[in-house]
Design a protein around this motif. Sequence first.
Motif, PDB file in Angstrom:
ATOM      1  N   ASP A  58     -42.660   5.158  18.381  1.00 41.20           N
ATOM      2  CA  ASP A  58     -43.596   5.011  19.488  1.00 41.20           C
ATOM      3  C   ASP A  58     -44.417   6.293  19.599  1.00 41.20           C
ATOM      4  N   GLU A  59     -45.329   6.323  20.552  1.00 43.86           N
ATOM      5  CA  GLU A  59     -46.250   7.457  20.644  1.00 43.86           C
ATOM      6  C   GLU A  59     -45.520   8.755  20.998  1.00 43.86           C
ATOM      7  N   THR A  60     -44.448   8.653  21.755  1.00 43.54           N
ATOM      8  CA  THR A  60     -43.702   9.866  22.106  1.00 43.54           C
ATOM      9  C   THR A  60     -43.073  10.490  20.866  1.00 43.54           C
ATOM     10  N   ALA A  61     -42.386   9.671  20.070  1.00 46.40           N
ATOM     11  CA  ALA A  61     -41.757  10.185  18.853  1.00 46.40           C
ATOM     12  C   ALA A  61     -42.810  10.684  17.874  1.00 46.40           C
ATOM     13  N   ARG A  62     -43.913   9.945  17.782  1.00 48.18           N
ATOM     14  CA  ARG A  62     -44.970  10.349  16.847  1.00 48.18           C
ATOM     15  C   ARG A  62     -45.561  11.708  17.243  1.00 48.18           C
ATOM     16  N   ALA A  63     -45.776  11.899  18.530  1.00 49.43           N
ATOM     17  CA  ALA A  63     -46.366  13.159  18.985  1.00 49.43           C
ATOM     18  C   ALA A  63     -45.441  14.343  18.713  1.00 49.43           C
ATOM     19  N   ARG A  64     -44.130  14.126  18.791  1.00 49.27           N
ATOM     20  CA  ARG A  64     -43.191  15.230  18.606  1.00 49.27           C
ATOM     21  C   ARG A  64     -42.908  15.510  17.126  1.00 49.27           C
ATOM     22  N   LEU A  65     -43.024  14.502  16.267  1.00 50.54           N
ATOM     23  CA  LEU A  65     -42.606  14.670  14.878  1.00 50.54           C
ATOM     24  C   LEU A  65     -43.753  14.785  13.884  1.00 50.54           C
ATOM     25  N   ARG A  66     -44.872  14.129  14.155  1.00 51.19           N
ATOM     26  CA  ARG A  66     -45.935  14.119  13.147  1.00 51.19           C
ATOM     27  C   ARG A  66     -46.451  15.507  12.800  1.00 51.19           C
ATOM     28  N   PRO A  67     -46.572  16.440  13.763  1.00 50.49           N
ATOM     29  CA  PRO A  67     -47.061  17.782  13.372  1.00 50.49           C
ATOM     30  C   PRO A  67     -46.212  18.454  12.304  1.00 50.49           C
ATOM     31  N   ARG A  68     -44.928  18.097  12.234  1.00 49.01           N
ATOM     32  CA  ARG A  68     -44.048  18.728  11.242  1.00 49.01           C
ATOM     33  C   ARG A  68     -44.211  18.111   9.864  1.00 49.01           C
ATOM     34  N   LEU A  69     -44.943  17.008   9.773  1.00 48.08           N
ATOM     35  CA  LEU A  69     -45.128  16.320   8.494  1.00 48.08           C
ATOM     36  C   LEU A  69     -46.601  16.123   8.162  1.00 48.08           C
TER      37      LEU A  69
ATOM     38  N   VAL B 272     -43.693   6.480  -0.632  1.00 53.45           N
ATOM     39  CA  VAL B 272     -42.466   5.699  -0.766  1.00 53.45           C
ATOM     40  C   VAL B 272     -41.338   6.718  -0.869  1.00 53.45           C
ATOM     41  N   ALA B 273     -40.388   6.679   0.033  1.00 54.37           N
ATOM     42  CA  ALA B 273     -39.294   7.648   0.041  1.00 54.37           C
ATOM     43  C   ALA B 273     -38.091   7.080  -0.702  1.00 54.37           C
ATOM     44  N   ILE B 274     -37.403   7.935  -1.446  1.00 51.44           N
ATOM     45  CA  ILE B 274     -36.236   7.481  -2.213  1.00 51.44           C
ATOM     46  C   ILE B 274     -35.024   8.369  -1.888  1.00 51.44           C
ATOM     47  N   PRO B 275     -34.453   8.209  -0.698  1.00 50.92           N
ATOM     48  CA  PRO B 275     -33.254   8.993  -0.380  1.00 50.92           C
ATOM     49  C   PRO B 275     -32.107   8.623  -1.309  1.00 50.92           C
ATOM     50  N   GLY B 276     -31.295   9.606  -1.622  1.00 47.20           N
ATOM     51  CA  GLY B 276     -30.120   9.343  -2.440  1.00 47.20           C
ATOM     52  C   GLY B 276     -29.007   8.728  -1.607  1.00 47.20           C
ATOM     53  N   ALA B 277     -28.165   7.967  -2.244  1.00 42.69           N
ATOM     54  CA  ALA B 277     -27.024   7.369  -1.554  1.00 42.69           C
ATOM     55  C   ALA B 277     -25.867   7.257  -2.532  1.00 42.69           C
ATOM     56  N   ARG B 278     -24.653   7.425  -2.014  1.00 44.24           N
ATOM     57  CA  ARG B 278     -23.449   7.237  -2.830  1.00 44.24           C
ATOM     58  C   ARG B 278     -22.579   6.120  -2.300  1.00 44.24           C
ATOM     59  N   ARG B 279     -22.879   5.639  -1.085  1.00 38.14           N
ATOM     60  CA  ARG B 279     -22.055   4.607  -0.475  1.00 38.14           C
ATOM     61  C   ARG B 279     -22.937   3.484   0.049  1.00 38.14           C
ATOM     62  N   PRO B 280     -22.401   2.272   0.106  1.00 37.94           N
ATOM     63  CA  PRO B 280     -23.194   1.131   0.587  1.00 37.94           C
ATOM     64  C   PRO B 280     -23.770   1.349   1.980  1.00 37.94           C
ATOM     65  N   GLU B 281     -23.006   1.941   2.891  1.00 41.54           N
ATOM     66  CA  GLU B 281     -23.508   2.107   4.256  1.00 41.54           C
ATOM     67  C   GLU B 281     -24.709   3.058   4.302  1.00 41.54           C
ATOM     68  N   THR B 282     -24.740   4.043   3.403  1.00 38.68           N
ATOM     69  CA  THR B 282     -25.890   4.948   3.357  1.00 38.68           C
ATOM     70  C   THR B 282     -27.130   4.217   2.872  1.00 38.68           C
TER      71      THR B 282
ATOM     72  N   HIS C  41     -39.012  12.304  -3.455  1.00 39.85           N
ATOM     73  CA  HIS C  41     -37.589  12.491  -3.689  1.00 39.85           C
ATOM     74  C   HIS C  41     -37.065  13.580  -2.747  1.00 39.85           C
ATOM     75  N   SER C  42     -35.774  13.590  -2.523  1.00 33.31           N
ATOM     76  CA  SER C  42     -35.138  14.496  -1.547  1.00 33.31           C
ATOM     77  C   SER C  42     -35.821  14.410  -0.190  1.00 33.31           C
ATOM     78  N   PRO C  43     -36.091  13.197   0.336  1.00 36.29           N
ATOM     79  CA  PRO C  43     -36.839  13.093   1.600  1.00 36.29           C
ATOM     80  C   PRO C  43     -36.034  13.500   2.826  1.00 36.29           C
ATOM     81  N   LEU C  44     -34.741  13.771   2.638  1.00 39.14           N
ATOM     82  CA  LEU C  44     -33.924  14.309   3.725  1.00 39.14           C
ATOM     83  C   LEU C  44     -33.581  15.771   3.481  1.00 39.14           C
TER      84      LEU C  44
ATOM     85  N   LEU D 218     -41.611  10.322   8.119  1.00 37.17           N
ATOM     86  CA  LEU D 218     -42.331  10.632   6.888  1.00 37.17           C
ATOM     87  C   LEU D 218     -43.223   9.468   6.476  1.00 37.17           C
ATOM     88  N   LEU D 219     -42.691   8.254   6.540  1.00 35.97           N
ATOM     89  CA  LEU D 219     -43.482   7.072   6.191  1.00 35.97           C
ATOM     90  C   LEU D 219     -44.616   6.860   7.182  1.00 35.97           C
ATOM     91  N   ASP D 220     -44.350   7.121   8.447  1.00 32.26           N
ATOM     92  CA  ASP D 220     -45.365   6.925   9.483  1.00 32.26           C
ATOM     93  C   ASP D 220     -46.531   7.890   9.307  1.00 32.26           C
TER      94      ASP D 220
END
Length: 569
Positions: A264-275, A241-251, A196-199, A233-235
Amino acid sequence: MAPWLDPEELRIGLGCMRLSTDPEPDESRAIDTIRAAVEAGVTVFDTARAYGDNERWLASALKAAGATARARVVTKGGMRRPEGRWMPDGRGIALRADCEESLAALDGVPIDLYLLHAPDPRTSWSTSVRALAGLVDQGLVRRVGLSNVNRKQLDEALELAPIAAVEVSLSIFDDEPLRGGVVARCEERGLAVIAHSPLGGVARAGTLSRDAVLSEEAARLGATPQELALAALLDAHPSIVAIPGARRPETARSAARAARLQLDETARARLRPRLAAPSLAPRTAPPASGAEVVLVMGLQGSGKSDAAGAWVARGHERLNRDARGGTLKDLNKVLEAALAERPRPFVLDNTYVTRAQRRDVIEVAHARGVPVRGIWLDISMAQAQVNVVLRMLDAHGRLLSPDELKRGKGPTQLSPNSLFRTARELEPPSHDEGFDTLERIAFQRRPSSAGAPARLLAWDAVLDAEGRPTADAQRALGPPGTRRLVFGWKPDADAAQLARSVVALDPEARFLHCPHPAGPPVCWCRPPLPGLPLLFAREAQVDLSCSTLVGTGAPHRNLAAALGCSYEE
């Protein structure tokens, strides 16, 4: 992938709380948002009895969308909202009532997963978990799980109930379930982790757009920073299983897109250490001679300050949040800077309730090659309560009122609920956390010979409901000349009449009573909490170790044991 979901289901669900708990809830918009999530492929919907109309709106939307057969409704019980406050209620009767109310609100939509909303510090954890298991046995829900727990609570629950999933706050901002070992334990046991609160929650979700790395990678992948934060986070963790909150259909539609976003590997290399689940840095060099970190841990009232003082006398520098202000994270920064400047011996003695809090200190020390010595002051709840009250009396000369306890923040202004909450969250330390040495010291109260003996008389042991002496009152009073206290909990009684009844029984007796209302204890004077006898002992110069408490049952017997008195029924 955890077995809770089928492989083809999205690992993004819809957190429904804000649909009904925002200041201006809109049922029509809420139903449109849920229907948009259904159309986008979402099957997991998280709600709770404490969210007001949430369950009813969810059921209505799922029926209108023809999605009741494939929807996985996750709801929660064991939480009250008096005057908008969040108050756990983990009693078995409360969980059963909440579940029945949820079933009624869902109107035929089955509960796929029923969670205990949060541990209740006033209810035995085993009682709550067994009540949870009973809901499966009685066929009311398909599966059960836990929300907002630490690893110790999870491990205890796994012995008592068929736990299928654990819901915790987890995001790029909040990795405590990773540092505290909850996610690792879930992966080990094949449990789903619902984030919960995944953002980062309402207050921090907007700041994701200002995160340079997220913004750059999201633009490159044709996504929003929020979508990329969810996808990362999922990667990083296949059980989540992430459950972000939403108040509007577009969210809701945006959240569903995140479940399909491939890093891709570039995004994974930059973000995975933070998670990533943290691992202790190996020591790269021997520590400077004499450098160490001593971490003194235990409940409030366990004697941490005295223990730290002994280490200070040996030459250690003390770091304590109460003295310096700020947070435990701020304290870690001070320790990190000090060790970088000149490795030397330190002692830290805040409560350090959880594995995650201790992990931060151990990581800082290990990064500098400094050993960590753990000192665990093991104290019972009853003895911790006595020490907390004694500390209050030392500082203030009296028992603080409920309002003062509610406003108080220092160690001498602690409320019973604060101590109960700490005890419920407390994870006793273990060697696998990274301690070089770990010592357990059992609490032992120093004997006292100061003061005279006394008789502590529970009100209902000597006076009936009308304030008349009971048949055993004279025997209970004991020999002439003994100092006596009559005490009890009388929230609706006339204080003057109570005093007259005590004077009629014994003109020399002191009378102290608790006038505070029923419900969770808001003071230290309501028996069996030890405030009144300790206040009397201080004012009348009484030695409790040679005194006698006369009571009417187990609560008084337990109070006598905590005070070190003998007991008469």
